[in-house]
Design an enzyme around this catalytic site. Structure first.
Site, PDB file in Angstrom:
ATOM      1  N   LYS A  52       0.837  -1.205   0.000  1.00  0.00           N
ATOM      2  CA  LYS A  52       0.000   0.000   0.000  1.00  0.00           C
ATOM      3  C   LYS A  52       0.873   1.257   0.000  1.00  0.00           C
ATOM      4  CE  LYS A  52      -3.704  -2.584   2.090  1.00  0.00           C
ATOM      5  NZ  LYS A  52      -4.346  -3.113   3.292  1.00  0.00           N
ATOM      6  N   GLN A  96      -4.843  -1.890   9.492  1.00  0.00           N
ATOM      7  CA  GLN A  96      -4.581  -3.194   8.878  1.00  0.00           C
ATOM      8  C   GLN A  96      -5.109  -4.308   9.793  1.00  0.00           C
ATOM      9  OE1 GLN A  96      -3.218  -3.695   5.723  1.00  0.00           O
ATOM     10  NE2 GLN A  96      -3.836  -5.800   6.086  1.00  0.00           N
ATOM     11  N   ASP A 119     -11.546   1.959   3.568  1.00  0.00           N
ATOM     12  CA  ASP A 119     -11.719   0.500   3.472  1.00  0.00           C
ATOM     13  C   ASP A 119     -13.196   0.132   3.343  1.00  0.00           C
ATOM     14  OD1 ASP A 119      -9.565  -1.172   3.290  1.00  0.00           O
ATOM     15  OD2 ASP A 119      -9.132  -1.202   5.440  1.00  0.00           O
TER      16      ASP A 119
END
Ligand code: NAD
Length: 297
Positions: A52, A96, A119
């Site tokens: 990322k 994460q 997300d």
């Protein structure tokens, strides 16, 4: 048979976003910003976070990584999320997953400002998605739909089977496929671990979306001639990475299929970048600015 090249598609999307980000950086005085919070030392999470960061660098996005030890107290993480919610340089916040045991992941995800939830896991965005309202879409299912769009494989009026009902892939994907639009408007069946005859369900499908995590579960005898397969599964085996579909077995029966690796996988990060740029544009009111420029011309 069309081999759906997720790697090339994701690269094309990143190139488009890079151009957009560069343009807006000049106009707005700052680049879109993504904050990534990594807790603990899970090797797979470290790899994902590195990928990322690399994508942000490639696009010229501002990114910040917060590496926290596994024993970080819950309230310290919550304070960090609150600070990032307020941070004017940050358009997207990503925690994460999975978080180490002992941390309340849901509580942390729920604290992220829904307008920075790139997300798409915040209940507000999940709710908006279920209502068909504008929202941040979860990146992996959004990547699946984007592949269909870019390969001109409309699902409208077709039968789709989604195998897997997770909150991050199966469930949101089923919601996206049932809403309106060319790459939606499908009649959707969701299968899961308690589906008695998986083959009978999948054989009905014009479009098969596999998000299970069982290597080569879907074989040719479960697939209708000419079906399209989007294989989300990423399974580490002795023969390397394989999908949830038995690629060699099904490839001569389908009309289009994503390979593993190189199919859906690269799309997830491309869609994360897209959500971050979208968030930036909303925050900087880029649309209004562009409309004004057009008006002034
Ligand atoms: P998960 O473990 O949360 O969910 C798996 C789902 O499959 C469950 O809903 C379960 O009911 C169902 N299932 C399990 N066994 C089954 C069976 N025999 N028959 C039918 N259904 C069955 O998994 P997830 O997080 O949704 O991930 C699924 C797969 O997708 C994994 O291989 C994962 O690595 C991969 N994945 C890839 C990406 C990407 O970027 N491409 C992103 C997320 C997940």
């Amino acid at each position: 048979m069309i081999l759906i090249d997720g790697k090339a598609t994701a690269a094309a999307i990143r190139a488009e976003l890079k151009e957009e980000a560069e343009k807006y950086k000049e106009v707005c005085g700052r680049a879109p910003g993504l904050a990534v919070v990594l807790v603990g030392d899970d090797p797979a999470s470290q790899v994902y976070v590195r990928m990322k960061s690399r994508a942000c660098d490639e696009l010229g996005l501002h990114h910040r990584q917060y590496d926290k030890p596994a024993d970080t107290p819950q309230d310290e993480l919550e304070d960090l999320i609150q600070a990032l919610n307020q941070d004017p340089q940050i358009d997207g916040i990503l925690v994460q997953l999975p978080l180490p045991k002992g941390l309340d992941s849901q509580r942390i995800l729920d604290m992220i400002d829904p307008d920075k939830d790139v997300d798409g896991f915040h209940p507000v965005n999940v709710g908006r998605l279920s209502q068909g309202a504008p929202c941040f879409e979860p990146c992996t299912p959004a990547g699946c739909i984007e592949l269909l769009r870019r390969y001109n494989l409309p699902t409208a009026g077709k039968k789709a089977v989604v195998v897997g009902r997770s909150n991050i892939v199966g469930k949101p994907l089923a919601m996206m496929l049932t809403r309106g639009g060319d790459y939606a408007n499908a009649t959707v069946t969701v299968c899961h671990s308690r589906t008695p005859d998986l083959g009978a369900e999948i054989r009905q499908a014009d479009f098969i979306f596999a998000a299970v995590g069982v290597p080569k579960l879907i074989k040719a005898d479960m697939v209708k001639e000419g079906a399209v397969i989007i294989d989300v599964g990423i399974n580490r085996t002795d023969e390397g990475l394989v999908g949830d579909c038995d690629f060699e077995d099904v490839k001569d029966k389908v009309s289009a299929i994503t390979p593993v690796p190189g199919g859906v996988g690269p799309m997830t990060i491309a869609m994360l970048m897209k959500n971050t740029v979208t968030s930036f544009k909303k925050r900087m009111r880029v649309g209004e600015f562009e409309a004004k420029l057009k008006w002034e011309k």
